[in-house]
Motif scaffolding. Structure first.
Motif, short mmCIF file in Angstrom:
data_model
loop_
_atom_site.label_atom_id
_atom_site.label_comp_id
_atom_site.label_asym_id
_atom_site.label_seq_id
_atom_site.Cartn_x
_atom_site.Cartn_y
_atom_site.Cartn_z
N GLU A 155 0.88 -1.18 0.00
CA GLU A 155 0.00 0.00 0.00
C GLU A 155 0.91 1.22 0.00
OE1 GLU A 155 -3.48 0.30 0.05
OE2 GLU A 155 -3.47 -1.83 -0.43
N TYR A 156 0.81 2.00 -1.06
CA TYR A 156 1.70 3.14 -1.23
C TYR A 156 1.02 4.45 -0.85
CZ TYR A 156 4.07 0.28 -4.86
OH TYR A 156 4.71 -0.68 -5.57
N LEU A 182 5.92 -1.10 6.44
CA LEU A 182 7.04 -1.37 5.53
C LEU A 182 8.24 -0.47 5.82
CD1 LEU A 182 5.17 -1.81 2.12
CD2 LEU A 182 5.89 -3.57 3.72
N LYS A 183 9.40 -0.99 5.47
CA LYS A 183 10.64 -0.21 5.63
C LYS A 183 11.24 0.10 4.26
CE LYS A 183 12.57 0.18 9.34
NZ LYS A 183 12.55 1.35 10.25
N SER A 184 10.47 -0.21 3.22
CA SER A 184 10.93 0.06 1.87
C SER A 184 9.69 0.12 0.99
CB SER A 184 11.88 -1.05 1.42
OG SER A 184 12.23 -0.87 0.08
N ILE A 185 9.89 -0.13 -0.29
CA ILE A 185 8.74 -0.08 -1.19
C ILE A 185 7.98 -1.41 -1.16
CG2 ILE A 185 9.93 -0.92 -3.27
CD1 ILE A 185 8.21 2.15 -3.87
N GLY A 204 -2.76 0.43 -3.79
CA GLY A 204 -1.99 -0.79 -3.59
C GLY A 204 -1.55 -1.39 -4.91
N ASP A 205 -0.53 -2.22 -4.86
CA ASP A 205 -0.03 -2.84 -6.09
C ASP A 205 0.93 -3.98 -5.74
OD1 ASP A 205 0.25 -3.07 -8.87
OD2 ASP A 205 2.18 -2.02 -8.80
N ARG A 228 6.11 6.55 -0.86
CA ARG A 228 6.62 5.62 0.13
C ARG A 228 5.73 4.38 0.17
NH1 ARG A 228 5.42 7.03 6.27
NH2 ARG A 228 5.90 4.83 6.33
N GLY A 229 6.33 3.27 0.55
CA GLY A 229 5.53 2.10 0.86
C GLY A 229 5.03 2.28 2.28
#
Lengths: 536, 320
Positions: free
Chosen positions: A290-291, A333-336, A431-432, A499-500
């Motif tokens: 989820e971005y 999340l800590k990244s994408i 989301g993706d 960001r993620g």
């Protein structure tokens, strides 16, 4: 007295009617209970699983949607399968190698020479090539465009040249496109829409439109027992049925009635089963991200204002979003993307990633040139997967630093149109990547430079050549590495374009009297690979 | 009478045409691109353009409308689904029987319960029975269909375990959806029957019939009810239309594979041909039902039948 008498007649009539209805239901019910009793002694083991929608077609080249994927996963096979748990595993493909690794890599693929479908039609490399080309021609499965040419080497080998050198394309292609016999497909009157013939471990025995789909084990399965390594090739149950139920309350009723043994459920429904011993709530980590995207188009408030971007990113406590909107069923999340992927750098776990800090966010907002209450932002999202709830919580967090947030929560198709209009939003949550095979692929789908050139792929219209250069290096098969991915991660953090936020978990309820263990792929249950009481 | 029926049947053509043009126009202006739904958000403009061209979505409005009307009215072809590529006519053929079955049974239940309830309330005006009937009617009108459906499922499927909650694999699977669907109809018919009946039983000819010493049941069921039914029949038509319109809700709640769920999937996926076909089909069904209602008038009320026949004779005289 006369009136009393009449009332008595009415009561009697109602009583009789109830008895008639109950009686006719009861008799059938008894037979149903006998039919659906899935005991160890049963001659053939059977489970019933809930499907949230009608697949409508079983055509192998129909567009992939969740319900259709579930309904077809055991009927058709792909060259390989992928999951974070089992990695990349061959199914129809015996082996592969990259024979040219330039801008458009070429893979040599060899399939087993004894594959046949449930009707004994042999599968050769020509069937594979025909299946791939048909999918590409029909334009209905997105990844079918990932290859450019197919060349036959021999009856069981072909060379596949990829359309680009993007990392993960080969794996996605091989684990997504189904392979069917050309002869069987052409013999079918309806393009296998209602009468699928595949190489899978199960075959369809009955399909009642919109109601149920039944499968039974394919006794004529082609692969040797010792080479059936993928979970999609397991057959721990003789037959299973998908009952199609759209309404979530009805899913809960049918679970409690034991009409269905397993169902994916919403958070609210899962709560009903928390204290019931016969049921187990099973969570499964979805792969999708989820971005949060900030609009970087030239007219946007975020363009040329890095401090504002940082302020917005740090104004939100992602864990609070997970707790509030998803009842805690998710991972920050800590990244994408998730840390489950092989190309996730473990050091990112320890690093700061837009950590929530209200005071810092307030200061950054001041630095960006906005006083409290001065700025109003428009957030766009669709009404799926609790995004409406997430948006509301975000509104509260933005209010804390003095930013007004106007929420536009749209139906998903309208959302797609609106998201393509840079004038319609400032922030998007979306989301993706639910079927991605590596972390780098998340950059491809949302930030690919080719996509940007077409004004489609880059979701938030970033105008930054350095960023695209870093993306290109991070996603190229020849250039991707821990270093290039880390460079991109750090740059993303510095620029705060997007960001993620979190990755949700899927919630499921299973009947403990039937299931022992559960097997999932891409957050969908694989009935043949679960273990049951009769497998003990 | 036959001429009237033929005339009404011929009127169906412009009506269906009008509905088709209207729904096509509405769908044309609905925001949201079906191609994005078909290809996914990451499709390239080249892919999008290819699909738009292949479906004729780039053509001007009038060309698209003309092509659609030609296909529907000259070839009886509703086209194929954008998403599944399945022929819509075939799919409608498979699903229509379920919608008609649920709709007809619901209507039957509405009639069998609603009318006697209304008559009984009128005959016992201001009694406890009357108040109970009217309470049921008020409750039935106020409750939304989906809520009634879910409550019935909880009581009969979950608590009593005597009826199935979803699916359509036999007669007993029809009970809950049909009752849920009929609930509103029962209420409306009961209220209308009561008020019509009250009006009729106060008429002079009913007083005369009673004065002649006719039995009470004969007065009510032979003389009063027949005349009170005329406005009720009008309502039957709209009730049936409501039941078919409400099939979207009932079929979704009870997982019935009918036209309603099909239309719903079409709306969600921007599958325009499906939505258009379902609306046109429902409009035709509604028109046919209203025609049947008009014919039913003649059988219930001899004055109307006589009017049709007299009209025909007079026209023949004029021509002669």
């Amino acid at each position: 007295m006369r009136r009393m008498k009449k009332c008595g007649y009415v009561v009697l009539a109602v009583f009789l009617l109830t008895n008639i209805l109950s009686g006719c239901g009861k008799k059938q019910q008894d037979s149903d209970i006998t039919q659906s009793s899935k005991t160890v002694e049963a001659e053939k083991s059977k489970v019933t699983i809930c499907l949230a929608g009608d697949p409508a077609t079983f055509s192998p080249f129909a567009p992939i949607v969740t319900t259709r994927y579930n309904a077809m996963q055991c009927l058709y096979e792909t060259l390989s399968v992928f999951s974070t748990a089992q990695g990349f595993q061959n199914v129809l493909m015996e082996s592969y190698e990259c024979i040219e690794s330039d801008e458009t890599p070429v893979y040599r693929i060899k399939i087993y020479d004894y594959i046949h479908d449930s009707e004994n039609n042999p599968i050769t490399i020509e069937d594979v090539m025909w299946s791939f080309e048909s999918a590409k021609e029909m334009n209905s499965i997105e990844c079918a465009s990932y290859f450019s040419t197919l060349t036959k080497v021999d009856d069981y080998t072909m060379d596949m040249e990829m359309a680009s050198n993007s990392v993960g394309s080969f794996e996605t292609l091989c684990s997504t496109l189904p392979v069917v016999s050309r002869a069987a497909y052409e013999a079918s009157e309806d393009e296998m829409s209602m009468s699928p013939v595949g190489t899978g471990v199960y075959k369809m025995t009955d399909y009642a439109i919109g109601t149920s789909i039944s499968y039974e084990r394919n006794e004529n399965y082609w692969q040797k027992e010792e080479l059936r390594l993928a979970q999609e090739q397991q057959t721990n149950v003789d037959s299973y049925t998908y009952l199609i139920i759209n309404e979530s309350s009805q899913v809960s009723i049918e679970l409690q009635n034991k009409t269905i043994d397993f169902a994916a459920v919403s958070n609210d429904i899962a709560g009903t089963f928390e204290n019931m011993d016969e049921f187990e709530i099973i969570t499964f980590q979805k792969l999708g991200t989820e971005y949060m995207f900030l609009n970087m188009d030239s007219g946007s408030v975020f363009n040329d204002n890095a401090a504002l971007r940082q302020a917005v990113m740090r104004a939100i406590d992602v864990q609070a979003l997970i707790d509030g909107a998803l009842d805690g069923y998710g991972v920050a999340l800590k990244s994408i993307a998730l840390s489950d992927f092989e190309d996730f750098n473990p050091k990112w776990e320890e690093e700061e990633y837009f950590d929530y800090d209200e005071n810092q966010a307030r200061e950054l907002l001041k630095e960006a040139g906005y006083s409290e209450g001065e700025l109003t932002l428009r957030l766009l999202c669709n009404n799926k997967n609790s995004r409406d709830k997430v948006a509301l919580i975000m509104q509260e967090y933005f209010a804390k630093i003095g930013v007004n947030l106007e929420i536009s929560c749209l139906e998903s198709n309208l959302f797609k149109s609106e998201s393509a209009n840079p004038q319609a939003w400032d922030i998007i949550i979306d989301g993706d990547g639910g079927s991605n095979v590596c972390l780098a692929q998340y950059y491809i789908s949302k930030f690919d430079t080719r996509g940007y050139d077409n004004n489609v792929g880059c979701y938030n219209y970033i105008h930054d050549d350095k960023f695209y250069e870093l993306v290109k290096n991070a996603v190229g098969t020849n250039t991707t590495s821990a270093a290039t991915l880390d460079e991109l991660q750090q740059y993303m953090k510095e620029q705060a374009y997007a960001r993620g936020m979190y990755s949700a978990q899927s919630l499921n309820v299973g009947n403990n009297n039937i299931f022992k263990t559960y097997a999932f792929t891409m957050s969908r249950i694989v009935p043949g690979a679960c273990t049951y009481v009769w497998n003990e | 009478m036959s001429k009237y029926i033929i005339k009404r049947l011929l009127l169906l053509i412009p009506l269906t045409l009008g509905v088709t043009v209207l729904i096509f126009t509405i769908m044309y202006f609905v925001p949201g691109d079906p191609v994005t739904q078909i290809l996914g958000a990451n499709a390239t403009p080249v892919q999008i353009e290819a699909v738009r061209e292949s479906y004729g979505l780039n053509d001007p409005y009038l060309v698209r409308l003309g092509n659609y009307l030609k296909d529907v009215f000259l070839r009886f072809d509703f086209g194929r689904s954008y998403i599944t590529k399945i022929e819509i006519s075939k799919e409608l053929g498979k699903r229509l029987p379920y919608t008609i079955l649920v709709g007809s049974v619901s209507m039957l239940i509405s009639i069998l319960i609603g009318i006697p309830l209304g008559v009984s309330a009128a005959v016992h005006q201001n009694s406890i029975a009357d108040r109970i009937c009217m309470f049921i009617a008020l409750f039935g009108i106020s409750m939304p269909q989906f809520w009634v459906g879910l409550e019935l499922s909880i009581v009969f499927a979950l608590k009593l375990k005597i009826l199935p909650a979803t699916g359509i694999n036999g007669a007993r699977y029809l009970i809950l959806p049909c009752f849920a669907s009929a609930f509103g109809g029962i209420a409306t018919l009961a209220r209308q029957s009561r008020s019509s009946m009250l009006e009729v039983i106060r008429s002079d000819y009913i007083t005369t019939a009673r004065a002649k010493g006719l039995p009470r049941s004969k007065v009510i069921y032979k003389h009063a009810l027949r005349n009170a039914l005329i406005p009720v029949i009008t309502l039957l038509g709209t009730s049936l239309a409501n039941i078919f319109g409400g099939s979207v809700v009932i079929e979704t709640v009870f997982s019935i594979p009918g036209i309603g769920t099909y239309m719903m999937s079409g709306v969600n996926n921007r599958d325009y041909p499906i939505v258009q076909a379902c609306v046109v089909l429902l409009a035709v069904i509604f028109s046919v039902v209203m025609l049947l209602v008009d014919i039913a008038y003649a059988y219930v009320d001899p004055r109307i039948k006589a009017k049709y026949e007299r009209g025909g004779k007079m026209r023949r005289k004029d021509n002669g």
